[in-house]
Design an enzyme around this catalytic site. Structure first.
Site, PDB file in Angstrom:
ATOM      1  N   LEU A  19       0.858  -1.178   0.000  1.00  0.00           N
ATOM      2  CA  LEU A  19       0.000   0.000   0.000  1.00  0.00           C
ATOM      3  C   LEU A  19       0.897   1.233   0.000  1.00  0.00           C
ATOM      4  CD1 LEU A  19      -2.795  -0.757   2.661  1.00  0.00           C
ATOM      5  CD2 LEU A  19      -2.976  -0.937   0.172  1.00  0.00           C
ATOM      6  N   ASP A  20       0.427   2.307  -0.634  1.00  0.00           N
ATOM      7  CA  ASP A  20       1.150   3.579  -0.586  1.00  0.00           C
ATOM      8  C   ASP A  20       1.242   4.074   0.854  1.00  0.00           C
ATOM      9  OD1 ASP A  20       1.289   3.577  -3.347  1.00  0.00           O
ATOM     10  OD2 ASP A  20      -0.492   4.825  -3.597  1.00  0.00           O
ATOM     11  N   GLN A  21       2.218   4.951   1.105  1.00  0.00           N
ATOM     12  CA  GLN A  21       2.412   5.491   2.443  1.00  0.00           C
ATOM     13  C   GLN A  21       1.137   6.140   2.986  1.00  0.00           C
ATOM     14  OE1 GLN A  21       5.700   8.211   2.754  1.00  0.00           O
ATOM     15  NE2 GLN A  21       5.380   8.615   4.932  1.00  0.00           N
ATOM     16  N   THR A  35      -1.976   5.573   2.065  1.00  0.00           N
ATOM     17  CA  THR A  35      -3.166   4.728   1.976  1.00  0.00           C
ATOM     18  C   THR A  35      -3.206   3.835   3.208  1.00  0.00           C
ATOM     19  OG1 THR A  35      -3.128   4.712  -0.444  1.00  0.00           O
ATOM     20  CG2 THR A  35      -4.377   2.965   0.637  1.00  0.00           C
ATOM     21  N   ARG A  53      -5.796   5.308  -8.099  1.00  0.00           N
ATOM     22  CA  ARG A  53      -5.605   6.750  -8.200  1.00  0.00           C
ATOM     23  C   ARG A  53      -5.580   7.193  -9.663  1.00  0.00           C
ATOM     24  NH1 ARG A  53      -0.360   7.723  -4.609  1.00  0.00           N
ATOM     25  NH2 ARG A  53      -0.905   9.923  -4.954  1.00  0.00           N
TER      26      ARG A  53
END
Length: 301
Positions: free
Chosen positions: A140-142, A144, A240
């Protein structure tokens, strides 16, 4: 495979009636998805036991006989264990599912990163006496939040990676986007590649990798919509990019056209993870509730 359990360094199962006519070496390669070279070494070093005794690859067992595999030798964590405790959603002998908080890196990308989700998991392994490398199955992105799956040993990692490649690990996200999405549901099938004009941004491009996102409206607000998104593929920034492409960027996602007047990060949450357990064949489902900032956003909307 049935009744698979872990006992110390050993994984233990019992042969079924349909396994009895197949050489044990073939079972390990074909049904249990072990590489041929690894299977050869397991038998060579007597790491496969039939009812407690070393066995050769060509031997066929009988229904009910116990197979033991030493596939889980002690390993270094690979990271300094953190004292912070991860939010655990599910755990057994083979895997761990945790809820990643907003703003925390999933894994270190620079030498000075000493507090990531992987470090928290390393701390949990250390405190529970598990001597295993930290292996996250997906990312997961930072900024998210949400569900992240970890494997507790190399074999579990290999099997979960295969499930991910075969799109058998179902990932569901909740997203808050700009504008009122008109369709109740839809499918975005647009390839995604790197944006040559930006070091981290991705974009829809004909030369990109196939990317498929399904969405369904959860709730419509005056100037925004809450969506449930399900991934068929796992491209970097996929949700996104896709939502921005159809004209509904995530709230707070400045990189892809969103505004930060209501929230200071992309309004995206990994809500649900669902898959068939590679050892028990039981369905595992873990759900992470909306974090405080998204609950607050929901109230504002």
């Amino acid at each position: 495979m049935q009744d698979m359990k872990k006992e110390g360094e050993w994984l233990i199962t019992h042969l079924r009636a349909e396994d009895a006519d197949t050489p044990i070496g073939n079972l390990l390669r074909e049904e249990w998805k072990l590489p041929r070279k690894q299977v050869h070494l397991l038998f060579q070093y007597k790491e496969v036991l039939l009812d407690g005794e070393p066995v050769a690859q060509h031997i066929k067992g009988a229904e009910g006989q116990e197979i033991r595999l030493r596939l889980c030798p002690p390993e270094p964590l690979g990271l300094d264990p953190a004292s912070e405790v991860p939010d655990i959603l599910y755990e057994d002998d083979h895997l761990l599912i945790v809820n990643k908080p907003v703003g925390l890196l999933l894994h270190p990308t620079e030498s000075h990163h000493h507090l990531t989700l992987d470090h928290l998991v390393a701390g949990h392994f250390f405190r529970t006496g598990l001597q295993a490398k930290v292996r996250h199955v997906h990312r997961l992105d930072q900024d998210t939040s949400g569900v992240v799956l970890y494997a507790k040993h190399a074999w579990a990692s290999a099997l979960l990676d295969e499930l991910l490649r075969e799109r058998k690990i179902k990932r569901t996200y909740w997203a808050f986007v700009h504008g009122r999405v008109s369709k109740d549901s839809g499918k975005i099938n647009e390839p995604i590649g790197k944006d040559r004009n930006h070091p981290t941004r991705r974009r829809v491009t004909p030369n990109g990798d196939q990317a498929i996102t399904h969405y369904q409206v959860r709730e419509r607000y005056k100037t925004a919509t809450q969506l449930e998104c399900r991934l068929e593929t796992g491209r970097t920034h996929q949700i996104r990019v896709h939502l921005s492409y159809i004209g509904h960027p995530l709230l707070g996602d400045e990189l892809y056209g969103g505004k930060r007047d209501l929230i200071q990060r992309q309004a995206l949450h990994g809500a649900i993870l669902r898959f068939e357990h590679p050892f028990s064949q039981q369905v595992v489902e873990a759900q992470a509730p909306l974090p405080e900032d998204l609950l607050s956003l929901e109230k504002k909307l």
